[in-house]
Write a protein that holds these residues in place. Sequence first.
Motif, mmCIF file in Angstrom:
data_model
loop_
_atom_site.group_PDB
_atom_site.id
_atom_site.type_symbol
_atom_site.label_atom_id
_atom_site.label_comp_id
_atom_site.label_asym_id
_atom_site.label_seq_id
_atom_site.Cartn_x
_atom_site.Cartn_y
_atom_site.Cartn_z
ATOM 1 N N LEU A 159 0.831 -1.202 0.000
ATOM 2 C CA LEU A 159 0.000 0.000 0.000
ATOM 3 C C LEU A 159 0.863 1.248 0.000
ATOM 4 C CD1 LEU A 159 -2.972 0.893 0.103
ATOM 5 C CD2 LEU A 159 -2.799 0.918 2.596
ATOM 6 N N GLU A 160 2.000 1.176 0.692
ATOM 7 C CA GLU A 160 2.937 2.297 0.685
ATOM 8 C C GLU A 160 3.456 2.550 -0.730
ATOM 9 O OE1 GLU A 160 7.090 3.604 2.937
ATOM 10 O OE2 GLU A 160 6.571 1.475 2.700
ATOM 11 N N LYS A 161 3.806 1.483 -1.435
ATOM 12 C CA LYS A 161 4.264 1.635 -2.827
ATOM 13 C C LYS A 161 3.153 2.211 -3.705
ATOM 14 C CE LYS A 161 7.603 -2.168 -2.670
ATOM 15 N NZ LYS A 161 7.963 -3.501 -3.249
ATOM 16 N N ARG A 162 1.940 1.829 -3.401
ATOM 17 C CA ARG A 162 0.779 2.308 -4.152
ATOM 18 C C ARG A 162 0.672 3.829 -4.057
ATOM 19 N NH1 ARG A 162 -5.165 -0.164 -2.750
ATOM 20 N NH2 ARG A 162 -6.350 0.682 -4.520
ATOM 21 N N TYR A 163 0.824 4.366 -2.850
ATOM 22 C CA TYR A 163 0.749 5.810 -2.658
ATOM 23 C C TYR A 163 1.979 6.512 -3.215
ATOM 24 C CZ TYR A 163 -3.524 5.969 0.115
ATOM 25 O OH TYR A 163 -4.839 5.914 0.510
ATOM 26 N N LEU A 164 3.138 5.867 -3.131
ATOM 27 C CA LEU A 164 4.340 6.465 -3.706
ATOM 28 C C LEU A 164 4.206 6.619 -5.215
ATOM 29 C CD1 LEU A 164 7.147 4.641 -1.678
ATOM 30 C CD2 LEU A 164 6.553 7.077 -1.572
ATOM 31 N N LYS A 165 3.553 5.649 -5.857
ATOM 32 C CA LYS A 165 3.331 5.726 -7.295
ATOM 33 C C LYS A 165 2.436 6.913 -7.644
ATOM 34 C CE LYS A 165 4.012 3.765 -11.319
ATOM 35 N NZ LYS A 165 5.368 3.565 -11.873
ATOM 36 N N ILE A 166 1.407 7.120 -6.814
ATOM 37 C CA ILE A 166 0.527 8.267 -7.031
ATOM 38 C C ILE A 166 1.274 9.570 -6.779
ATOM 39 C CG2 ILE A 166 -1.591 9.406 -6.273
ATOM 40 C CD1 ILE A 166 -2.682 6.685 -5.503
ATOM 41 N N LEU A 167 2.127 9.572 -5.738
ATOM 42 C CA LEU A 167 2.860 10.792 -5.377
ATOM 43 C C LEU A 167 3.781 11.237 -6.506
ATOM 44 C CD1 LEU A 167 3.448 12.850 -3.135
ATOM 45 C CD2 LEU A 167 5.236 11.310 -2.302
ATOM 46 N N GLU A 168 4.341 10.281 -7.229
ATOM 47 C CA GLU A 168 5.230 10.632 -8.338
ATOM 48 C C GLU A 168 4.510 11.426 -9.419
ATOM 49 O OE1 GLU A 168 6.796 7.000 -9.787
ATOM 50 O OE2 GLU A 168 8.057 6.603 -8.033
ATOM 51 N N SER A 169 3.208 11.187 -9.551
ATOM 52 C CA SER A 169 2.447 11.846 -10.607
ATOM 53 C C SER A 169 1.697 13.081 -10.118
ATOM 54 C CB SER A 169 1.441 10.860 -11.222
ATOM 55 O OG SER A 169 2.095 9.688 -11.672
ATOM 56 N N ALA A 170 1.683 13.311 -8.815
ATOM 57 C CA ALA A 170 0.928 14.441 -8.264
ATOM 58 C C ALA A 170 1.642 15.754 -8.554
ATOM 59 C CB ALA A 170 0.738 14.263 -6.774
ATOM 60 N N THR A 171 0.856 16.770 -8.907
ATOM 61 C CA THR A 171 1.406 18.102 -9.191
ATOM 62 C C THR A 171 0.821 19.171 -8.288
ATOM 63 O OG1 THR A 171 -0.276 18.413 -10.912
ATOM 64 C CG2 THR A 171 1.864 17.530 -11.614
ATOM 65 N N GLU A 172 -0.379 18.957 -7.798
ATOM 66 C CA GLU A 172 -1.026 19.931 -6.928
ATOM 67 C C GLU A 172 -0.510 19.794 -5.489
ATOM 68 O OE1 GLU A 172 -3.101 22.242 -7.869
ATOM 69 O OE2 GLU A 172 -3.280 21.609 -9.971
ATOM 70 N N ILE A 173 -0.267 20.930 -4.835
ATOM 71 C CA ILE A 173 0.231 20.935 -3.460
ATOM 72 C C ILE A 173 -0.733 20.213 -2.530
ATOM 73 C CG2 ILE A 173 0.884 22.378 -1.493
ATOM 74 C CD1 ILE A 173 2.884 22.438 -3.753
#
Length: 276
Positions: A159-173
């Motif tokens: 689940l941690e890797k799952r959120y890290l994958k999303i974090l890599e693509s996030a642009t909004e603060i």
Amino acid sequence: MKQLFLIIAILSLHGCNRPEGEMIMEVADEETFEDLLSIPISEQPPPPPSITSGTEQISKKTIKTGGINFQSQDIVEDYQTIRELLPRYDAYIEHENQSRTKERISYQLTIRVPSTVYDSLFVTFSTIGHRLENKYSSIKDVTENYYDLSTRIKNDKLLEKRYLKILESATEIKDILEIENKLNQIRTDIENLQGQFNYLSKQVSLSTISLSFYEELPYVYDASQRGGFLAKIFSAINNGWQGFLNFVIGLIAFWPFLILLIVLGYFIKKFRSQKN
């Protein structure tokens, strides 16, 4: 924000072509993403199981504990015997306590030993001492708890890797802060679960033997602890006898001076007799 959800949707479509067992992140629209962030970490759905999870070998996990109480005739010798046995079994003393009263000397030892040689060392300890008073041994099955913790840790790490994958693509603060908050919660859970798992693993790999043994001391009369007329008489007799012994010992300690006095007395007496 819309760019983020478009990227996540593309990742989801790409995940459909991956082999079964790999993590697939499906986010169709903004509401799905918001729902994911709003779900508590403890209620997050676990990632799909790995292909190899069904073939994982499950072995029985147990915690062995035992204890032995015995009376000793020579507590120093028995204690030394125990210390010499430990290196042969890769065992060590985790806790040690010694106490002494007017009646006895006692030892309490907590010994950790590899579970594979627990039975052998336990039997060996049973033969030490003058009189065995009590011994016990128990085995606790913790297989379910052991593998439950292991599975929860693996799921949380995925689940941690799952959120890290999303974090890599996030642009909004806002999105970045929310994802990092979720990651902090997940990592805290992982640390807590890992601590429980490490402690349980140590209990499984290292068994515990508690030793309690004592030696009775000879009785010594202490008149000062008793009151009354008779006690005072006995105390006076004892003090007088001790005084006499001390006087004799004192005379023996001054024997060179006694010999010197005797020699001087002899010469003085001889001198007077010649003079007369």
